[in-house]
Design an enzyme around this catalytic site. Structure first.
Site, PDB file in Angstrom:
ATOM      1  N   GLU A  17       0.832  -1.207   0.000  1.00 45.01           N
ATOM      2  CA  GLU A  17       0.000   0.000   0.000  1.00 45.01           C
ATOM      3  C   GLU A  17       0.867   1.258   0.000  1.00 45.01           C
ATOM      4  O   GLU A  17       2.055   1.231   0.276  1.00 45.01           O
ATOM      5  CB  GLU A  17      -0.898   0.046   1.240  1.00 45.01           C
ATOM      6  CG  GLU A  17      -2.364  -0.248   1.008  1.00 45.01           C
ATOM      7  CD  GLU A  17      -3.076   0.726   0.089  1.00 45.01           C
ATOM      8  OE1 GLU A  17      -2.428   1.673  -0.426  1.00 45.01           O
ATOM      9  OE2 GLU A  17      -4.271   0.537  -0.144  1.00 45.01           O
ATOM     10  N   ASN A 147     -10.392   5.212   0.777  1.00 42.27           N
ATOM     11  CA  ASN A 147      -9.456   4.979  -0.324  1.00 42.27           C
ATOM     12  C   ASN A 147      -9.582   6.074  -1.376  1.00 42.27           C
ATOM     13  O   ASN A 147     -10.407   6.986  -1.253  1.00 42.27           O
ATOM     14  CB  ASN A 147      -9.695   3.607  -0.966  1.00 42.27           C
ATOM     15  CG  ASN A 147      -8.756   2.545  -0.440  1.00 42.27           C
ATOM     16  OD1 ASN A 147      -7.563   2.793  -0.261  1.00 42.27           O
ATOM     17  ND2 ASN A 147      -9.271   1.359  -0.179  1.00 42.27           N
ATOM     18  N   ASP A 196      -9.738   1.265  -5.124  1.00 39.01           N
ATOM     19  CA  ASP A 196      -8.760   1.336  -4.046  1.00 39.01           C
ATOM     20  C   ASP A 196      -7.986   2.643  -4.187  1.00 39.01           C
ATOM     21  O   ASP A 196      -8.576   3.700  -4.343  1.00 39.01           O
ATOM     22  CB  ASP A 196      -7.865   0.095  -4.087  1.00 39.01           C
ATOM     23  CG  ASP A 196      -7.293  -0.261  -2.731  1.00 39.01           C
ATOM     24  OD1 ASP A 196      -6.613   0.590  -2.136  1.00 39.01           O
ATOM     25  OD2 ASP A 196      -7.503  -1.396  -2.259  1.00 39.01           O
TER      26      ASP A 196
END
Length: 285
Positions: A17, A147, A196
């Site tokens: 991430e 997100n 995302d």
């Protein structure tokens, strides 16, 4: 999958991430959230490093040549680049063990939007915060998975997603502060998977990592699908523009939750771009 997509020669992540790029050093940084690690890749030197962390973290912003700000499970922490020394900067939900950091990005004015979520994606447990020059402001709450935090090139628009709802919202902003001037509206709520992480290129288009779709999709400011990068990994989590000209896209992925993940799941991928990206601004602390 595009033949131009390549995987970095770098250790895989369980939950990759928060990639970002420092053009001053030609270095990309990202995290393995569940692995409690900060990953570093120097393109100019071909140097790959993994730095263990004492906490889970998910996003990073450059402050200056010596310091970075890490978004961790308890808030913002300053990191000395040379020594790795860590110093608390700003507590964010530090008294709530049920939540952690997730997506974040720096606005063109130097403010940072920071999204939290529940460790188990508890419904409505997430909040988006605004931080600038020592002031923390709550922006939006009741979000399940924060997100796709990103901004238009001029800073007049902000975007964010609730991945659990499959929806990206857009909100007008004060360009000088990065604070909202109106209410969020649905920008797009039709995706092949979960929206995302996202970044905005120099033309104002969003590059969205669509979790579960094995792709990063470019959408026009009107929300129209205009390009797609296919990946060998099914769970892309976040993109970042890299290179001195911001002409490549680095994409983190995750192997989390895959009983039979492929060889590419959890690796960090690189794809060339035919359109100009943007460099990430520094955070004003």
């Amino acid at each position: 999958m595009s033949e131009a997509v390549t995987a970095l020669d770098h250790p895989r992540c369980e939950l990759g991430e928060g990639p970002t790029y420092d053009p001053h050093t030609d270095t990309a940084w990202w995290f393995d959230i569940t692995g409690r690690a900060l990953h570093e890749y120097s393109f100019s030197q071909g140097l790959s490093r993994v730095h263990a962390l004492p906490f889970a973290a998910s996003a990073l912003a450059r402050v200056d040549a010596r310091r970075q700000a890490l978004f961790t499970e308890t808030g913002l922490v300053l990191r000395d680049v040379a020594s790795g020394a860590l110093t608390p900067l700003q507590a964010i939900e530090a008294d709530d063990p049920e939540t952690r950091s997730n997506d974040a990005r720096v606005h063109p004015c130097g403010a940072m939007w920071l999204g939290t979520m529940g460790w188990d994606a508890q419904p409505g447990a997430g909040t988006i915060w605004h931080y600038r020059a020592g002031v923390l402001t709550r922006l939006f709450d009741g979000i399940t998975i924060t997100n796709a935090i990103c901004f238009s090139p001029d800073g007049a628009l902000g975007y964010f997603a609730d991945t659990a709802k499959g929806t990206i919202f857009r909100v007008p902003l004060d360009r000088a502060t990065g604070l909202p001037t109106g209410a969020p509206q649905i920008w797009r709520d039709r995706f092949d998977g979960g929206p995302d992480g996202a970044v905005v290129d120099a033309e104002g288009c969003l590059w969205v990592a669509v979790w579960g779709s094995a792709s990063v999709v470019r959408y026009s400011p009107e929300g129209v699908d205009v390009a797609r990068i296919g990946l060998p990994a099914s769970q892309p989590s976040c993109p970042a523009f890299v290179g001195p000209k911001a002409d490549r896209l680095l994409i983190t992925t995750a192997a989390l939750g895959l009983d039979r993940g492929g060889e590419a799941d959890g690796l960090t991928h690189l794809a060339p771009l035919a359109v100009p990206g943007l460099q990430a601004p520094d955070l004003i602390i």
